[in-house]
Design an enzyme around this catalytic site. Sequence first.
Site, PDB file in Angstrom:
ATOM      1  N   GLY A 218      13.236  14.743 -52.635  1.00 43.44           N
ATOM      2  CA  GLY A 218      12.469  14.242 -53.765  1.00 43.44           C
ATOM      3  C   GLY A 218      11.711  12.979 -53.400  1.00 43.44           C
ATOM      4  O   GLY A 218      11.259  12.797 -52.262  1.00 43.44           O
ATOM      5  N   SER A 219      11.631  12.076 -54.345  1.00 48.91           N
ATOM      6  CA  SER A 219      10.731  10.928 -54.191  1.00 48.91           C
ATOM      7  C   SER A 219      11.178   9.879 -53.181  1.00 48.91           C
ATOM      8  O   SER A 219      10.387   9.004 -52.839  1.00 48.91           O
ATOM      9  CB  SER A 219      10.503  10.261 -55.548  1.00 48.91           C
ATOM     10  OG  SER A 219       9.772  11.116 -56.398  1.00 48.91           O
ATOM     11  N   VAL A 220      12.432   9.916 -52.691  1.00 44.90           N
ATOM     12  CA  VAL A 220      12.772   8.967 -51.624  1.00 44.90           C
ATOM     13  C   VAL A 220      11.944   9.274 -50.375  1.00 44.90           C
ATOM     14  O   VAL A 220      11.746   8.410 -49.520  1.00 44.90           O
ATOM     15  CB  VAL A 220      14.278   8.975 -51.289  1.00 44.90           C
ATOM     16  CG1 VAL A 220      15.095   8.421 -52.449  1.00 44.90           C
ATOM     17  CG2 VAL A 220      14.767  10.353 -50.873  1.00 44.90           C
TER      18      VAL A 220
END
Length: 484
Positions: A218-220
């Site tokens: 995801g956004s990491v």
Amino acid sequence: MNQPIRRLSMLVTLMFAAILASSTWIQVLGAQDINNADGNRRTQLENYARERGQILLSGQPIATSEPSSDDLQWQRVYTHPELYSHVTGYYSFTYGPGGGVEGAADGLLSGRDDKLFYDRITGTIAGRTPKGASLELTVRPKVQQAAEQALGDQRGAVVALDPRTGAILAMVSHPDYDPTGLVSHDPNVEKETWERLNSDPARPLVNRAIGGNLYPPGSVFKIVTAAAALEDGEWDPDSMLPGPANLDLPQTDVGLPNHGGQPCGPNDEVSLEIAVQNSCNTAFGWLGMELGGKKIRNQASKFGFGDDLQVPMDVAPSSVPTKLSPPQEAQVGIGQYDVRVTPLQVAMVSAAVANDGDVMRPYMIGSVLGSDLSTIEETKPEKLSEAMDAETSDQLTDMMELVVTNGTGTPAAVPGVSVAGKTGTAEHAPDAAPHAWFTGFAPADNPEVAVAVVVEDGGRAGSEAYGGSVAGPISSAVMKAALE
């Protein structure tokens, strides 16, 4: 000599030659393989006749061997067995060593490793009873305990690193397990424990921190995408990017939306800095297509994606897919599609940002100690790669600080300490709650610890989970413990 006798003598000669060849192979060429074969009871009994080395944290044993009154002579005992189950693993008579340091460093602990030759010789001369080497690990008990308590009954994993050296300060995977039954000298207890753990659908034997079914980040992963953009030279923190509520994607009628369905800035534009702070999907989706899959993949490889690592346990390589279409490039830019990572790899990404762009090789064995507990070998920190230059890491640090002070990661703050971080909420299956992520480091201006946290299926928050609210407080607790 008549023909039948000559033929018989040749046959006898061939039989003797075959016996000589087979005995030579068994006693010389194949001896090591036979000794190491699974189920060789004689070798197993020989191993149990020698005291196995201790596994130590700060000089205190978390795995040791105590005298036993049965044929095996030594009983393996674990201190806080569940807390350190994925660190120690187990040493089973029936199923062998595995699951952690017990399996990955069996040669050292059993005393068979070639590195211990000199220690064996000096021990014999000094009259010491032969035994295996002890291993001093880099895991810090307070940090491990903080990670265990903060993750609680939720499935997932926590990894903490010293970004300056790569030393692993904590490694927790949930669910964990109690290895005590696996080291029982009662075969029935061993078998029952083995079958129960292997049939458990929660897969407690899998170390989620370094393996198993890898996670979408995801956004990491936007840290990697942002690093690729900054290293490319066409963008800086102030560069303006498209940030509409929904990004139109070519070759498909399906767009890429933001959480909440709102644009990321006025006039559907947002700076790279604010896109990181607020985790703007549409900006990073656009950036993924502009950079292209090859540049993102190359940047990920500089962080360690694709590398075969041992810590000493084998680490499953993280990966970024190849041959991407533009919509897939947009999804990869936000850490979705087929990007797959271990929590250790995500911690390495943050650690590289913290360490002026240098990725240090992660390790857990700090030193190998001889039978008299003298140091035989000490691990020296090793640079694995250079992920980015120092200027890029400084820019990313500033942006990741904004995530924690003003953006999606405020629950990860540590009072009195500057924290840099990134949140992530990763979709992974239809109708399933997303995984919640947080990664970061502290203090931001002089980093001592880098952390990655993943909570499967949103943990207790379920479908309402966000990376900041679910994983952020866990990271905060681990950072506090490390900095204390």
